[in-house]
Scaffold this motif. Structure first.
Motif, PDB file in Angstrom:
ATOM      1  N   SER A 137     -15.108 -13.686   7.051  1.00 25.48           N
ATOM      2  CA  SER A 137     -15.646 -12.891   5.945  1.00 25.48           C
ATOM      3  C   SER A 137     -15.459 -11.399   6.187  1.00 25.48           C
ATOM      4  N   ASP A 138     -14.865 -11.001   7.317  1.00 22.56           N
ATOM      5  CA  ASP A 138     -14.661  -9.601   7.644  1.00 22.56           C
ATOM      6  C   ASP A 138     -13.303  -9.147   7.121  1.00 22.56           C
ATOM      7  N   ILE A 139     -13.312  -8.269   6.134  1.00 22.95           N
ATOM      8  CA  ILE A 139     -12.067  -7.786   5.548  1.00 22.95           C
ATOM      9  C   ILE A 139     -11.919  -6.308   5.898  1.00 22.95           C
ATOM     10  N   ASN A 140     -10.863  -5.988   6.627  1.00 21.42           N
ATOM     11  CA  ASN A 140     -10.561  -4.601   6.990  1.00 21.42           C
ATOM     12  C   ASN A 140      -9.311  -4.180   6.240  1.00 21.42           C
ATOM     13  N   THR A 141      -9.480  -3.694   5.031  1.00 18.89           N
ATOM     14  CA  THR A 141      -8.336  -3.290   4.235  1.00 18.89           C
ATOM     15  C   THR A 141      -8.651  -1.987   3.523  1.00 18.89           C
ATOM     16  N   GLY A 142      -7.655  -1.351   3.022  1.00 20.36           N
ATOM     17  CA  GLY A 142      -7.825  -0.133   2.269  1.00 20.36           C
ATOM     18  C   GLY A 142      -6.520   0.218   1.594  1.00 20.36           C
ATOM     19  N   LEU A 143      -6.601   1.084   0.614  1.00 15.55           N
ATOM     20  CA  LEU A 143      -5.390   1.509  -0.069  1.00 15.55           C
ATOM     21  C   LEU A 143      -4.658   2.540   0.781  1.00 15.55           C
ATOM     22  N   ALA A 144      -3.383   2.411   0.849  1.00 10.11           N
ATOM     23  CA  ALA A 144      -2.510   3.376   1.533  1.00 10.11           C
ATOM     24  C   ALA A 144      -1.148   3.340   0.843  1.00 10.11           C
ATOM     25  N   PRO A 145      -1.114   3.660  -0.469  1.00  8.96           N
ATOM     26  CA  PRO A 145       0.110   3.435  -1.235  1.00  8.96           C
ATOM     27  C   PRO A 145       1.294   4.294  -0.819  1.00  8.96           C
ATOM     28  N   PHE A 146       1.057   5.432  -0.182  1.00  7.46           N
ATOM     29  CA  PHE A 146       2.171   6.324   0.119  1.00  7.46           C
ATOM     30  C   PHE A 146       2.576   6.298   1.588  1.00  7.46           C
ATOM     31  N   GLN A 147       2.177   5.263   2.316  1.00  7.00           N
ATOM     32  CA  GLN A 147       2.604   5.154   3.714  1.00  7.00           C
ATOM     33  C   GLN A 147       4.067   4.732   3.808  1.00  7.00           C
ATOM     34  N   SER A 148       4.609   4.161   2.734  1.00  9.65           N
ATOM     35  CA  SER A 148       6.001   3.742   2.704  1.00  9.65           C
ATOM     36  C   SER A 148       6.523   3.916   1.281  1.00  9.65           C
ATOM     37  N   MET A 149       7.635   4.682   1.119  1.00 12.12           N
ATOM     38  CA  MET A 149       8.211   4.905  -0.206  1.00 12.12           C
ATOM     39  C   MET A 149       9.735   4.794  -0.131  1.00 12.12           C
ATOM     40  N   ILE A 150      10.331   4.289  -1.204  1.00 17.78           N
ATOM     41  CA  ILE A 150      11.784   4.192  -1.307  1.00 17.78           C
ATOM     42  C   ILE A 150      12.192   4.716  -2.680  1.00 17.78           C
ATOM     43  N   SER A 151      13.138   5.658  -2.708  1.00 15.74           N
ATOM     44  CA  SER A 151      13.664   6.203  -3.963  1.00 15.74           C
ATOM     45  C   SER A 151      15.180   6.058  -3.955  1.00 15.74           C
ATOM     46  N   THR A 152      15.757   5.678  -5.093  1.00 10.91           N
ATOM     47  CA  THR A 152      17.218   5.560  -5.185  1.00 10.91           C
ATOM     48  C   THR A 152      17.723   6.183  -6.475  1.00 10.91           C
TER      49      THR A 152
END
Length: 162
Positions: free
Chosen positions: A41-56
């Motif tokens: 029941s222990d959830i260790n999560t969080g938002l980190a949307p910009f830790q990895s980005m790819i642009s083409t």
């Protein structure tokens, strides 16, 4: 005594693709969440949307009536790693066969080839030459690709219903 625990890793991705005639722009966030471990029941999560980005960005050029050339430029960022550029060029004959090469900063060169078996089946092969940093540890990497198109391919956009 062995211990057994159930763990899972939540994952999320986001991407956008925009095409204007022969110009293509893409942006992706391949990891929206931190790399958590969920145990019980222990959830260790969080938002980190910009830790990895790819642009083409790419543009499709006509070489002849049957042959096109499409150069790509890719920029990738990854948390705790230096930003990286990649350049790629693909020569395509009709929609039957293609061949190309790429160069990735800090890694080296790659080559690829592919062809359409039937309208809904494509296969490809790529070889990435071993980078100088790992000489002696490997002879490069092989990648095989199989693409299966499901459903009907629309050549035109559907008209809106009034």
């Amino acid at each position: 005594i062995t211990s057994r625990s159930n763990t899972s890793n939540p994952d999320g991705q986001f991407g956008m693709h925009y095409q204007l005639n022969r110009l293509r722009l893409s942006f992706a966030l391949p990891r929206l969440l931190k790399s958590p471990v969920v145990s019980g029941s222990d959830i260790n999560t969080g938002l980190a949307p910009f830790q990895s980005m790819i642009s083409t960005v790419s543009y499709l050029f006509n070489v002849s009536k049957r042959v096109t050339f499409e150069p790509y430029l890719l920029y990738r960022t990854e948390e705790n790693l230096p930003a990286q550029w990649e350049g790629l060029g693909r020569l395509k004959i009709d929609d039957i066969a293609w061949v190309g090469a790429a160069y990735r900063q800090q890694y080296g060169a790659a080559a690829f080839v592919g062809f359409t078996v039937k309208e809904k089946i494509k296969i490809g092969y790529a070889y990435e030459f071993a980078p100088n940093q790992v000489t002696g540890f490997g002879n490069g990497g092989h990648e095989f690709q199989l693409v299966l198109r499901v459903g009907k391919h629309r050549k035109t956009r559907p008209t809106p219903v009034a």
